[in-house]
Design a protein around this motif. Sequence first.
Motif, PDB file in Angstrom:
ATOM      1  N   SER A 196      -0.601  -5.379 -12.418  1.00  0.00           N
ATOM      2  CA  SER A 196      -2.052  -5.377 -12.289  1.00  0.00           C
ATOM      3  C   SER A 196      -2.548  -3.946 -12.290  1.00  0.00           C
ATOM      4  CB  SER A 196      -2.484  -6.071 -10.996  1.00  0.00           C
ATOM      5  OG  SER A 196      -3.898  -6.027 -10.843  1.00  0.00           O
ATOM      6  N   GLU A 197      -3.583  -3.691 -13.099  1.00  0.00           N
ATOM      7  CA  GLU A 197      -4.259  -2.389 -13.100  1.00  0.00           C
ATOM      8  C   GLU A 197      -3.285  -1.221 -13.225  1.00  0.00           C
ATOM      9  OE1 GLU A 197      -7.458  -2.185 -13.296  1.00  0.00           O
ATOM     10  OE2 GLU A 197      -7.899  -4.303 -12.924  1.00  0.00           O
ATOM     11  N   GLY A 198      -2.301  -1.361 -14.106  1.00  0.00           N
ATOM     12  CA  GLY A 198      -1.405  -0.246 -14.393  1.00  0.00           C
ATOM     13  C   GLY A 198      -0.258  -0.057 -13.426  1.00  0.00           C
ATOM     14  N   CYS A 199      -0.059  -1.001 -12.490  1.00  0.00           N
ATOM     15  CA  CYS A 199       1.042  -0.916 -11.522  1.00  0.00           C
ATOM     16  C   CYS A 199       1.864  -2.205 -11.555  1.00  0.00           C
ATOM     17  CB  CYS A 199       0.506  -0.701 -10.104  1.00  0.00           C
ATOM     18  SG  CYS A 199      -0.444   0.809  -9.880  1.00  0.00           S
ATOM     19  N   ILE A 200       3.146  -2.080 -11.205  1.00  0.00           N
ATOM     20  CA  ILE A 200       4.006  -3.239 -11.056  1.00  0.00           C
ATOM     21  C   ILE A 200       4.183  -3.512  -9.564  1.00  0.00           C
ATOM     22  CG2 ILE A 200       6.330  -4.155 -11.436  1.00  0.00           C
ATOM     23  CD1 ILE A 200       6.398  -2.577 -14.045  1.00  0.00           C
ATOM     24  N   TYR A 201       4.010  -4.784  -9.181  1.00  0.00           N
ATOM     25  CA  TYR A 201       4.041  -5.186  -7.779  1.00  0.00           C
ATOM     26  C   TYR A 201       5.158  -6.190  -7.518  1.00  0.00           C
ATOM     27  CZ  TYR A 201      -0.649  -3.132  -7.311  1.00  0.00           C
ATOM     28  OH  TYR A 201      -1.716  -2.279  -7.292  1.00  0.00           O
ATOM     29  N   PHE A 202       5.496  -6.326  -6.256  1.00  0.00           N
ATOM     30  CA  PHE A 202       6.451  -7.310  -5.763  1.00  0.00           C
ATOM     31  C   PHE A 202       5.725  -8.271  -4.838  1.00  0.00           C
ATOM     32  CE2 PHE A 202       8.826  -8.441  -1.935  1.00  0.00           C
ATOM     33  CZ  PHE A 202       9.953  -9.079  -2.438  1.00  0.00           C
ATOM     34  N   VAL A 203       6.068  -9.576  -4.897  1.00  0.00           N
ATOM     35  CA  VAL A 203       5.514 -10.548  -3.960  1.00  0.00           C
ATOM     36  C   VAL A 203       6.610 -11.518  -3.533  1.00  0.00           C
ATOM     37  CG1 VAL A 203       4.697 -12.089  -5.808  1.00  0.00           C
ATOM     38  CG2 VAL A 203       3.701 -12.254  -3.526  1.00  0.00           C
ATOM     39  N   ASP A 204       6.633 -11.830  -2.260  1.00  0.00           N
ATOM     40  CA  ASP A 204       7.530 -12.840  -1.706  1.00  0.00           C
ATOM     41  C   ASP A 204       6.755 -14.153  -1.656  1.00  0.00           C
ATOM     42  OD1 ASP A 204       8.785 -14.577   0.322  1.00  0.00           O
ATOM     43  OD2 ASP A 204      10.080 -12.862   0.732  1.00  0.00           O
ATOM     44  N   SER A 205       7.252 -15.186  -2.357  1.00  0.00           N
ATOM     45  CA  SER A 205       6.495 -16.431  -2.466  1.00  0.00           C
ATOM     46  C   SER A 205       6.421 -17.196  -1.152  1.00  0.00           C
ATOM     47  CB  SER A 205       7.094 -17.329  -3.551  1.00  0.00           C
ATOM     48  OG  SER A 205       8.419 -17.717  -3.228  1.00  0.00           O
ATOM     49  N   GLU A 206       7.273 -16.882  -0.185  1.00  0.00           N
ATOM     50  CA  GLU A 206       7.227 -17.571   1.103  1.00  0.00           C
ATOM     51  C   GLU A 206       6.312 -16.858   2.095  1.00  0.00           C
ATOM     52  OE1 GLU A 206      11.048 -18.490   2.701  1.00  0.00           O
ATOM     53  OE2 GLU A 206      11.735 -19.516   0.890  1.00  0.00           O
ATOM     54  N   THR A 207       6.408 -15.537   2.173  1.00  0.00           N
ATOM     55  CA  THR A 207       5.586 -14.797   3.130  1.00  0.00           C
ATOM     56  C   THR A 207       4.251 -14.368   2.533  1.00  0.00           C
ATOM     57  OG1 THR A 207       6.507 -12.635   2.523  1.00  0.00           O
ATOM     58  CG2 THR A 207       7.688 -13.917   4.201  1.00  0.00           C
ATOM     59  N   LYS A 208       4.153 -14.370   1.204  1.00  0.00           N
ATOM     60  CA  LYS A 208       2.958 -13.925   0.472  1.00  0.00           C
ATOM     61  C   LYS A 208       2.719 -12.416   0.601  1.00  0.00           C
ATOM     62  CE  LYS A 208       1.780 -18.283  -0.391  1.00  0.00           C
ATOM     63  NZ  LYS A 208       2.695 -19.012   0.502  1.00  0.00           N
ATOM     64  N   LYS A 209       3.703 -11.698   1.100  1.00  0.00           N
ATOM     65  CA  LYS A 209       3.543 -10.256   1.239  1.00  0.00           C
ATOM     66  C   LYS A 209       3.678  -9.572  -0.125  1.00  0.00           C
ATOM     67  CE  LYS A 209       5.005  -9.827   6.062  1.00  0.00           C
ATOM     68  NZ  LYS A 209       5.982  -9.203   7.007  1.00  0.00           N
ATOM     69  N   VAL A 210       2.777  -8.636  -0.386  1.00  0.00           N
ATOM     70  CA  VAL A 210       2.716  -7.925  -1.668  1.00  0.00           C
ATOM     71  C   VAL A 210       2.849  -6.435  -1.412  1.00  0.00           C
ATOM     72  CG1 VAL A 210       1.291  -7.427  -3.691  1.00  0.00           C
ATOM     73  CG2 VAL A 210       1.207  -9.691  -2.654  1.00  0.00           C
ATOM     74  N   ARG A 211       3.596  -5.757  -2.265  1.00  0.00           N
ATOM     75  CA  ARG A 211       3.644  -4.295  -2.187  1.00  0.00           C
ATOM     76  C   ARG A 211       3.905  -3.729  -3.585  1.00  0.00           C
ATOM     77  NH1 ARG A 211       8.934  -2.858  -2.544  1.00  0.00           N
ATOM     78  NH2 ARG A 211      10.503  -4.324  -1.697  1.00  0.00           N
ATOM     79  N   GLU A 212       3.519  -2.487  -3.746  1.00  0.00           N
ATOM     80  CA  GLU A 212       3.690  -1.806  -5.032  1.00  0.00           C
ATOM     81  C   GLU A 212       5.147  -1.418  -5.240  1.00  0.00           C
ATOM     82  OE1 GLU A 212       2.448   2.504  -6.578  1.00  0.00           O
ATOM     83  OE2 GLU A 212       0.698   1.211  -6.174  1.00  0.00           O
ATOM     84  N   VAL A 213       5.634  -1.634  -6.453  1.00  0.00           N
ATOM     85  CA  VAL A 213       7.004  -1.272  -6.818  1.00  0.00           C
ATOM     86  C   VAL A 213       7.035  -0.038  -7.704  1.00  0.00           C
ATOM     87  CG1 VAL A 213       9.038  -2.025  -8.131  1.00  0.00           C
ATOM     88  CG2 VAL A 213       7.897  -3.611  -6.584  1.00  0.00           C
ATOM     89  N   LEU A 214       6.105   0.059  -8.639  1.00  0.00           N
ATOM     90  CA  LEU A 214       6.154   1.150  -9.617  1.00  0.00           C
ATOM     91  C   LEU A 214       4.751   1.464 -10.112  1.00  0.00           C
ATOM     92  CD1 LEU A 214       7.968   2.998 -11.428  1.00  0.00           C
ATOM     93  CD2 LEU A 214       7.919   1.153 -13.121  1.00  0.00           C
ATOM     94  N   SER A 215       4.425   2.747 -10.138  1.00  0.00           N
ATOM     95  CA  SER A 215       3.191   3.225 -10.756  1.00  0.00           C
ATOM     96  C   SER A 215       3.469   4.581 -11.378  1.00  0.00           C
ATOM     97  CB  SER A 215       2.049   3.323  -9.735  1.00  0.00           C
ATOM     98  OG  SER A 215       2.353   4.281  -8.741  1.00  0.00           O
ATOM     99  N   ALA A 216       2.673   4.941 -12.379  1.00  0.00           N
ATOM    100  CA  ALA A 216       2.894   6.203 -13.080  1.00  0.00           C
ATOM    101  C   ALA A 216       1.572   6.805 -13.516  1.00  0.00           C
ATOM    102  CB  ALA A 216       3.803   5.976 -14.290  1.00  0.00           C
ATOM    103  N   PRO A 217       0.633   7.012 -12.563  1.00  0.00           N
ATOM    104  CA  PRO A 217      -0.686   7.517 -12.949  1.00  0.00           C
ATOM    105  C   PRO A 217      -0.598   8.898 -13.594  1.00  0.00           C
ATOM    106  CG  PRO A 217      -0.339   7.686 -10.563  1.00  0.00           C
ATOM    107  CD  PRO A 217       0.808   6.894 -11.106  1.00  0.00           C
TER     108      PRO A 217
END
Length: 522
Positions: A464-485
Amino acid sequence: IYASRAAGNWDIYWQRVGGKNAVNLTKDSAEDDTQPAYSLDGNYIAFRSERTLKGIYVMEATSENVRRLSDVGRNPSWSPDGKELVVSADSFSAPTSRSIIPSALWAIDVASGNKRLLTEGDAVQPSWSPHGHRIAYWGMQPGGGQRDIWTIPAEGGAAMAVTNDEALDWNPVWSPDGQYLYFASNRGGCMNFWRVSVDEKTGQVTGEPEAVTTPSGYSQHISFSRDGKRMAYVQKSETQNLQRIAFNPSSAKTVGTPQAITQGTRHVTSPSISPDDEWLVYSSQGEKQEDIFLIKRDSAHQRQLTNDHFNDRAPRWSPDGNRIAFYSDRSGRYEIWSISADGTGLQQLTFTSGPSAVYPIWSPDGKHLIFKQRDRLPFIVETDKPWPEQTPRQLPPLAPAREQFWPWSWSADGRKLAGWWVDRVAGKNYIHTYDFETQSYEQLTSFGSNPVWLRDGRRLLFHSEGCIYFVDSETKKVREVLSAPPDEARSASLAHDERTLYYTLRRTEADIWMLNLEEQRK
């Protein structure tokens, strides 16, 4: 007035013609503000904002008194009397990349915020004619990927075609006198400007397209001075190359620095890794000719699988590594096709009617394919049966009014799909999963697209919006994995041992130029 991310995020800037000092009008906003449009009297600016309350905003030209006008809409264009704005549901980063199809047009009353629907067909990037009679826009032809331009009466009604050909036509803007419709097109080889005479009252095209050539390989986003003597535009240079980086599946974090697999002026999209982790297949979507390519993961060898004027997109390896499925308009409309890894055995798999068939995804055992038809729910077919013997099985809807689930990844255990739901009114994407056993959907995020499963069937990557994210389908927690602005990381694909993350890196450079139209016509 223009949008730039010189300060880190997208902001709206004002700069005097001939001046050197740009003024950031939205510096107090930490979110992206884009797509600015001056009212005809120059007193107000409408724009799209991604603030907490997303939507169309209006502010005074001095950047004072900012207010949200609507929760929906992109690419605002003012009516000549300044009383209304016309907006589209969909936005896009490039004319070859669209997410909300079809995209409706809405007219919004600036004083009250009340909306009226203008058209439910596919329509984006509207432009209100200078005397208020018609609205120009571009969209995709039903059943295929052809981009053309239309106009409709400002009060709504039947659309009149301005173009209808194989060229990619987009970005329509009326000349200030209302006699011509200018637009961007690759009909001359590169993306440059053209104009055609159009009756502003009836929409009747009264001449042939004429070239308005700029010294640029890719020109877009036209804006005229009020007297029509000068035209400002954006000269853009964009590449999209394939990269890889080490990945730790336990922590779902990248390790080390990225390495380039492709370089140069390529447009690499939708990479898919082979089952033996040796080859990547990708499409050159966004180039003049969109074909399917293979490249070794170490970039030592590359092979072109298709080489023709048809648009071949979104390739996916079969689980046994023998076939590659993709979608193409080589039959006259977008359908699902497959080809052997050696470039032989080209075969059409679907023969649908209605909207285009796109985005094929293999089941883990290779016995089924799921594909999407625009504006319909996805269908599942069997891979060992010819089309006349198929009974396509359609996924159930999430809700009666929301039938825009776009599947992108099938879990390794075959139990679930991951994709994204498109809210066409709000213009937003939501990562969802579909459970075959319970026949139910589950929302994981309030943003993002193109999710891919990790092998545990629980965790996913998406962008999303130039970044790659991680999400856990059970906890719904999201965090950024990779960006290269300021570049954009997109289209994640994992090696089967999950030790390498492949992705595309989009790099864009753009400058604003001025063209003296009187000098050009001499």
